[in-house]
Design an enzyme around this catalytic site. Structure first.
Site, short mmCIF file in Angstrom:
data_model
loop_
_atom_site.label_atom_id
_atom_site.label_comp_id
_atom_site.label_asym_id
_atom_site.label_seq_id
_atom_site.Cartn_x
_atom_site.Cartn_y
_atom_site.Cartn_z
N HIS A 1 0.84 -1.21 0.00
CA HIS A 1 0.00 0.00 0.00
C HIS A 1 0.88 1.26 0.00
O HIS A 1 0.60 2.22 -0.71
CB HIS A 1 -0.88 0.03 1.24
CG HIS A 1 -1.87 -1.10 1.36
ND1 HIS A 1 -1.79 -2.04 2.34
CD2 HIS A 1 -2.95 -1.42 0.62
CE1 HIS A 1 -2.80 -2.89 2.22
NE2 HIS A 1 -3.51 -2.55 1.17
N SER B 1 0.10 -9.00 1.42
CA SER B 1 -1.37 -8.94 1.43
C SER B 1 -1.82 -8.79 2.87
O SER B 1 -1.22 -9.39 3.78
CB SER B 1 -1.94 -10.23 0.84
OG SER B 1 -3.31 -10.35 1.19
P1 AMP Z 1 -6.49 -3.79 -0.48
O1 AMP Z 1 -6.32 -2.96 0.76
O2 AMP Z 1 -6.01 -5.19 -0.34
O3 AMP Z 1 -7.87 -3.67 -1.06
O4 AMP Z 1 -5.52 -3.16 -1.56
C1 AMP Z 1 -5.55 -1.78 -1.85
C2 AMP Z 1 -4.66 -1.53 -3.03
O5 AMP Z 1 -3.34 -1.93 -2.72
C3 AMP Z 1 -5.08 -2.31 -4.29
O6 AMP Z 1 -4.93 -1.48 -5.43
C4 AMP Z 1 -4.12 -3.45 -4.29
O7 AMP Z 1 -3.87 -3.97 -5.58
C5 AMP Z 1 -2.87 -2.79 -3.73
N1 AMP Z 1 -1.96 -3.79 -3.17
C6 AMP Z 1 -2.26 -4.74 -2.24
N2 AMP Z 1 -1.19 -5.53 -2.03
C7 AMP Z 1 -0.20 -5.08 -2.82
C8 AMP Z 1 1.15 -5.48 -3.07
N3 AMP Z 1 1.70 -6.52 -2.44
N4 AMP Z 1 1.86 -4.78 -3.96
C9 AMP Z 1 1.31 -3.73 -4.62
N5 AMP Z 1 0.05 -3.29 -4.44
C10 AMP Z 1 -0.70 -3.96 -3.56
#
Ligand code: AMP
Length: 279
Positions: free
Chosen positions: A37, A185
């Protein structure tokens, strides 16, 4: 850093920002912020001077029985991380402030959303696109940054922006990984020590696929079979899908070439993880 908790206040801020002519970047998240993030926030700051981070565990993208209730929530820690990155504004609304009790309008995509994760999570992308459309209207960003980690989501958002003429530029940032290769993640927090070890099979099988492509393999069926075999070598891992698709249209491909997306999802214990690589 300003913290905003209501949609009305967010939109008022955005309208004032527009009137004063500043360029705004948006990084939508569900919180439990990690380096992945933070990389999106830093990338947004390469483009604009003011970045809004939204933290919202969006109920409409979870199906009954999924992990909405136990999804990690740590707003105070997240706020500190955002402040340390120089974030201008943290938008952290309550679900009741985002959706009217009788909310009835959704954004639904009819092609790209059907395969891959959409096969197992049929309502998921309708929830994602609806909340992202709402965030675009609330924050009115010039640029919004998403992660390649969610490759299908990124393709769908590009498609929504194109097809519905949202005046926002979409930027997609590379996957940030742990030193051993596991894609970062928020859901990695669910993994036991043994599952965390098994989860390495996801990134390793993709690395192996990249090597195979490098050494001349072009048949997608045999490559997918090799990935599946590598994943299934771990007792805790159950494959949801392994796919070879065009990175933009997400249409299946049978002959590999550079630019093809290899995407997979697998349950490690009870935790569903995704990963991907572009050849
Ligand atoms: P989330 O909080 O999981 O919904 O993710 C929010 C944003 O962060 C989304 O655009 C995801 O694709 C991005 N994101 C999550 N994990 C990663 C990662 N390991 N590398 C790059 N972007 C990420």
């Amino acid at each position: 850093m300003l913290t905003i908790q209501t949609s009305e206040a967010m939109q008022a801020w955005a309208q004032a920002a527009r009137r004063s002519g500043i360029r705004v970047g948006l990084v939508p998240t569900m919180g439990a912020l990690h380096e992945g993030h933070l990389s999106l926030i830093r990338r947004a700051f390469e483009r604009v001077d003011h970045v809004v981070v939204s933290i919202f565990v969006n109920p409409t993208q979870f199906a009954p029985g999924e992990d909405l209730d136990r999804y990690p929530r740590q707003l105070a820690v997240d706020a500190e991380r955002c402040a340390a990155e120089g974030v201008t504004c943290l938008f952290a609304p309550e679900a009741t402030g985002v959706y009217a009790a009788d909310h009835s309008v959704y954004v639904e995509e009819s092609v790209l959303s059907k395969g891959l994760c959409g096969g197992t999570r049929p309502e998921h992308f309708r929830g994602v696109l609806t909340v992202v459309a709402k965030l675009f209207n609330l924050v009115q960003p010039d640029v919004a940054v998403f992660g390649q980690k969610d490759a299908q989501q990124a393709a769908l958002i590009r498609r929504m922006v194109r097809d519905l003429d949202f005046p926002v530029e979409i930027d997609v940032a590379p996957i940030v990984r742990e030193p051993d290769g596991l894609a970062m993640s928020s859901r990695n927090a669910y993994l036991s020590v043994a599952e965390r070890q098994s989860a390495l099979g996801l990134s390793r099988s993709l690395q192996e696929a990249v090597r195979a492509f490098g050494s001349g393999v072009r048949d997608a069926t045999s490559l997918r079979a090799a990935i599946a075999a590598a994943l299934e070598a771990s007792p805790d891992v159950r494959i949801d899908y392994v796919a070879t698709v065009d990175a933009e249209s997400l249409a299946p491909v049978e002959t590999l070439r550079s630019g093809i997306l290899i995407a997979l999802a697998a349950y490690v214990g009870r935790t569903r993880l995704i990963d991907n690589v572009v050849l």
